[in-house]
Design a protein around this motif. Structure first.
Motif, PDB file in Angstrom:
ATOM      1  N   LEU A 189       1.017  -1.147   0.030  1.00 48.18           N
ATOM      2  CA  LEU A 189      -0.082   0.084   0.035  1.00 48.18           C
ATOM      3  C   LEU A 189       0.855   1.218   0.098  1.00 48.18           C
ATOM      4  N   ILE A 190       0.628   1.823  -0.964  1.00 53.02           N
ATOM      5  CA  ILE A 190       1.571   3.333  -1.385  1.00 53.02           C
ATOM      6  C   ILE A 190       0.663   4.589  -0.974  1.00 53.02           C
ATOM      7  N   PRO A 191       1.478   5.639  -0.464  1.00 49.96           N
ATOM      8  CA  PRO A 191       0.840   6.888  -0.143  1.00 49.96           C
ATOM      9  C   PRO A 191       0.674   7.395  -1.356  1.00 49.96           C
ATOM     10  N   SER A 192      -0.213   8.435  -1.823  1.00 52.84           N
ATOM     11  CA  SER A 192      -0.613   8.885  -3.009  1.00 52.84           C
ATOM     12  C   SER A 192       0.232  10.170  -3.513  1.00 52.84           C
ATOM     13  N   ASP A 193       1.577  10.377  -3.007  1.00 54.47           N
ATOM     14  CA  ASP A 193       2.317  11.397  -3.455  1.00 54.47           C
ATOM     15  C   ASP A 193       2.897  10.850  -4.898  1.00 54.47           C
TER      16      ASP A 193
END
Lengths: 368, 368, 368, 368
Positions: free
Chosen positions: D199-203
């Motif tokens: 799960l990756i942040p949306s930056d």
């Protein structure tokens, strides 16, 4: 009269064909057929500019014989980058030098010479060329295929093998202009007006110049064994036109002028429109063309000037060992050669391993 | 009885010496002297694990003869990364294969054989080895130096030339185990228990196995010309122990067992403590060891299994042209061979140029 | 008073430690502590010679403050060859620039500044440095390890972080001398006497100069938020000393003289023994330091001279398309810039892709 | 209904255009517009076979929405060989990762959100996309040009930016299948049926997935600041489909099936013709996706199986130091992790430096 086309010399993993540009000039009369190629080593670009200047000359002075010219002869090598530089000297997959993959199988010589021992020279020339072509087609049709480098080499050689004169335009790393001359063509080589010359034996070792002249020289030797004197019917030379990674279109005009001077002595222009100012031409035998290898690892200041005589024992380069800075150990050493020489080229990087070829020099020189 | 040391084989630009580890085991009696080396090609690591297992065996069963072993024989090649992989097959500066730089100059044969024509075998052996050493020292003392690869090769060869048996441990790219066997040693080669075998002529072409046995084979030929039968006094083999970039210490034990089996047949352990389960051993001549080159650029599914017979016309690999997806053009083609074969190795990447060596296979095979 | 040692910065697959040489000079009195490093990019060798010349100066004129110097700071990058050149700008495994891996985590700033808001400057300096060290040790002790480039960077940074002045000696590809100047240090930068200057903001982006000064500059900003004016206690500069792959020990003396001139203005020699002839110093902001990228693939003649003003629209370079020789297509085009500039450096190869960075130039220049 | 074309993404030094194949499928109705790309990293070929299988599915079950697919998206990276392997992860000139050069400048967000705060969602969607296009064209028209990698990235991104769903098909080095999931799309990500998920942040950090969804996510955040809830209108994922240098067309059918399963949940086929057997889906946060770096140089046996839970302290790999063979020093060490994990991928070579990324693992895992 000038036609351009392309020849496919390979295919990339993406399916992109690798193609080389081909420029064909139809001769006005009966001059020699000439094949000129540049940039088979990817970083050696100057020959492309020389072909540009030659084309200008050929437009101004239409030649007697047909000319085929191939600039940028090695798309894979030219486009292969590693850092800022062009990793273009050898196949990046196998390490094989791109200029050691041309083909000749000498087993055809004996049967051929027996069959044509008493034939006319013109008949011999045509028949031998046809035999070379057959050998080629046979090789290309192998169900086992050819390597990437062989595909490239054979597609180029198919054009070169039709010519009476083959010129392969290279450069050194950091280099003065020099010329590889087959011994039998020594007299004619003067007309290129290139200051440093290396006389090479006429054996075959896979380079284009050798692949072009050696079959004909070996044919001449074969006939000689049978008592007939046959001239070597093809001239081929490798010209080293300065330093790699360097494009100098003005200097290329002088390079092209030397080539035209040679060609006009071979009958390309009966009225000889070209004129070179004569310069001193030095030469040595291939066995006297020496490479000096670094005696240790370190970083180098190259000091000997190229194309300038260097006496035995005089400074060639300084090798620095910065890892010893501040300690008692030897920080630098002056490198020298054991005999008089004329430096031809030096390595392109300041950082060298033990054994790096630092300089190549002519020794036991004489005037060409 | 086990001593370790290092030998310097080169020097980096930073001044760091390149050194190889050397393990010396003193023999218990009168067995053959053995030299074993691994990892001269930087990506071919399995031989190091084999040397580790051999050392375990030698500790358990002390050998009659002296043994010298060099793991990680090429520091420059092993440490040379390009992306994730080890670019260890050739010198990154020159492209020269690290295993084509060993030395032998055959001009010493004729004077030597004349001088020693009537000598004892033991005298010949010692005198010839001394002559080889002299040739070496002369070469190393050249004021022009040696290349980086020659420094490496000569430092290793100085150790190898003292041995009666020389084993050079390699791997293929993606590969089954196979063995290069000089023709004169065919009988003995069986004891390695390696399934695929290539019989090679005994000429010299710069690899360590050839550099080790060829002088002795040529000496034998030279004596034969003068009418004296002389055995070839040195055995040398190149073992290809699976795939590059792969370390499998358990498999290395089986590899080591085959080597010990060979050595005990050469007199290393009179009581023969080692036992190999016999397997089928296939072989072909070097001229029948064929490389199949990709007929086009593309991306490859390798399908033929290694070390499994493949009938002529059966699927070897599928070559995909994804650049034609969705169009009418040929999207893929099945590649086949023109004759029955046993695949030995295949290329390590899915992306290939026209001419890439896809597979190497034994053809015209026979039982060793 | 001069001590030499080595620091381990990594380890090769063969187990060989990678070490850098460290030269420590003990100061005579109370001058600034200085850290100077060279050759973190493998092809950029000139800084080593500058360190050699600095050491000569320091011997002649013992400095007030302690000096630590590290020549050949990146053994892996220096020894990494690809063809003749040194592939030393980025990690060959990952592509990461060797000079973008230094460390600073700004989360320590706020708690620190709250704790030390009213402390003495000297106390702040020591405490902040101690905090930086702690951050470092914490990072180094991670059970997940660090990358190869981080090992190198942290070992160097551990030395640099103790200094008041940090100088990182680089070169460009083919380049005039130029200097990266943090904006806050603009006045002092003049003393280096380097003709071309780029003013950079004081953010952290992983290079050594930024890693050295930015924590202190950010600390100053943080204190300012709380209403206290704190000077930036560390100066750090990247010096670009000409072209890569070039060692010029005489020119290095002039480079060293400029550095000493700067150092004496920082209190290194109260009697100021060094003297530079003043030259014109040009500068621009980083946002005006422009890279011009090739609009197409081709082969290039670089024409604009370095460190010479170039008017808008004047010839920068000629881009040749030799694949179109003999056809009607455009054979070459002249490349120009849209505004006045001073060229600082150009690409090192004649063969370029579309997008290759051909030149970097100062625009909107002013006198420093 | 299926059209194929090519898009030019660059130009080589020889003048050869670099082109990518583009396959366009016109949707039957009102489904999402989809962009799928493969092989932006040159060694990661499996996605091409997945696109082949997707095309087969799309032919069988015509989709509602338009689909654009680009196999072999990086001609330069795919064709770049270094030894046998494809050096395709970064630009060989600069080291820049090919998948970190996509573009988005967030300065457009604030003015845009003010202007469209009360607009319909459909109007916002079209207007924002138009604004992204304008930003692009402005950047492309810079007189200073773009880098080679930016040319490639922008030509691909121009197609991707028109889509509602963007899938970028990659592989790891030696790797299990895994998926990068933007946190906001977590629910939908299950339908890909890929066992391991990060799960990756949306930056925005320059990769295609981020470049595709992050502008829309940031837009949603910006509207939220102004009190309006706006959905994230674009989904984008990076799929890692096994190991590099490996083409498995059968496995690609399963990969394609998972993609179709996701697409049918997004409305691509209202009758949902595709069916996946559910498997266990593990996930962790990006900050828990850990890389383990080699604590020393050496040669590695990789032991932990991919996609299998590994308890803390259990054997991950064995690191061998063959340079110490026969001596008292540590010959090998077992490497372990400090916590429970699921190994996802490991390094592709047996020879590693200190700091080489040996394994990447999920930690603190949960069911997706």
């Amino acid at each position: 009269m000038i036609k351009t086309t392309t020849v496919k010399v390979g295919e990339q993993p993406t399916g992109v064909p690798m193609e080389v540009p081909v420029i064909k000039i139809q001769g006005q009369g009966n001059g020699p057929r000439v094949y000129i190629q540049a940039n088979i080593h990817g970083a050696e670009v100057q020959g492309n500019a020389v072909i540009y200047q030659l084309l200008e000359f050929f437009r101004q002075y239409p030649p007697q014989g047909d000319v085929v010219m191939v600039p940028q002869a090695n798309p894979l090598g030219i486009n292969q980058k590693s850092g800022e530089f062009t990793l273009g000297r050898f196949d990046p997959v196998t390490g094989t030098n791109w200029n050691r993959q041309y083909h000749f199988d000498s087993s055809l010589l004996e049967p051929f010479s027996q069959q044509y021992l008493d034939a006319d020279e013109a008949v011999i020339r045509d028949a031998f060329r046809e035999r070379l072509r057959e050998q080629f087609y046979e090789r290309q049709s192998s169900p086992w295929g050819l390597t990437c480098g062989q595909h490239l080499a054979m597609n180029l050689q198919e054009m070169a093998m039709e010519a009476d004169i083959v010129l392969d335009l290279h450069t050194g790393p950091i280099s003065a202009r020099h010329l590889y001359v087959p011994e039998y063509a020594r007299e004619r080589a003067r007309h290129f007006n290139i200051p440093l010359n290396i006389l090479i034996p006429s054996d075959f070792d896979g380079a284009l110049d050798e692949a072009s002249f050696s079959p004909w020289w070996q044919l001449s030797q074969q006939f000689a064994k049978h008592g007939r004197k046959l001239p070597v019917m093809v001239d081929a030379f490798t010209l080293e036109l300065g330093s790699q990674e360097l494009l100098d279109v003005n200097a290329a005009e002088r390079d092209a002028l030397g080539i035209c001077n040679y060609l006009q002595h071979q009958g390309m222009w009966p009225d000889k429109p070209f004129n070179c100012d004569p310069i001193s031409l030095y030469a040595c035998d291939l066995s006297d063309y020496k490479a000096y290898h670094s005696p240790a690892g370190g970083q180098v200041e190259y000091q000997a000037l190229l194309n300038q005589p260097l006496a035995a024992g005089k400074p060639l380069a300084t090798l620095w060992h910065f890892n010893t800075l501040g300690s008692e150990s030897c920080l630098s050493r002056e490198l020298t050669l054991p005999c008089d020489s004329i430096p031809v080229l030096h390595f392109a990087s300041a950082s060298v391993q033990q054994g790096t070829e630092l300089y190549k020099v002519l020794t036991n020189t004489f005037m060409l």
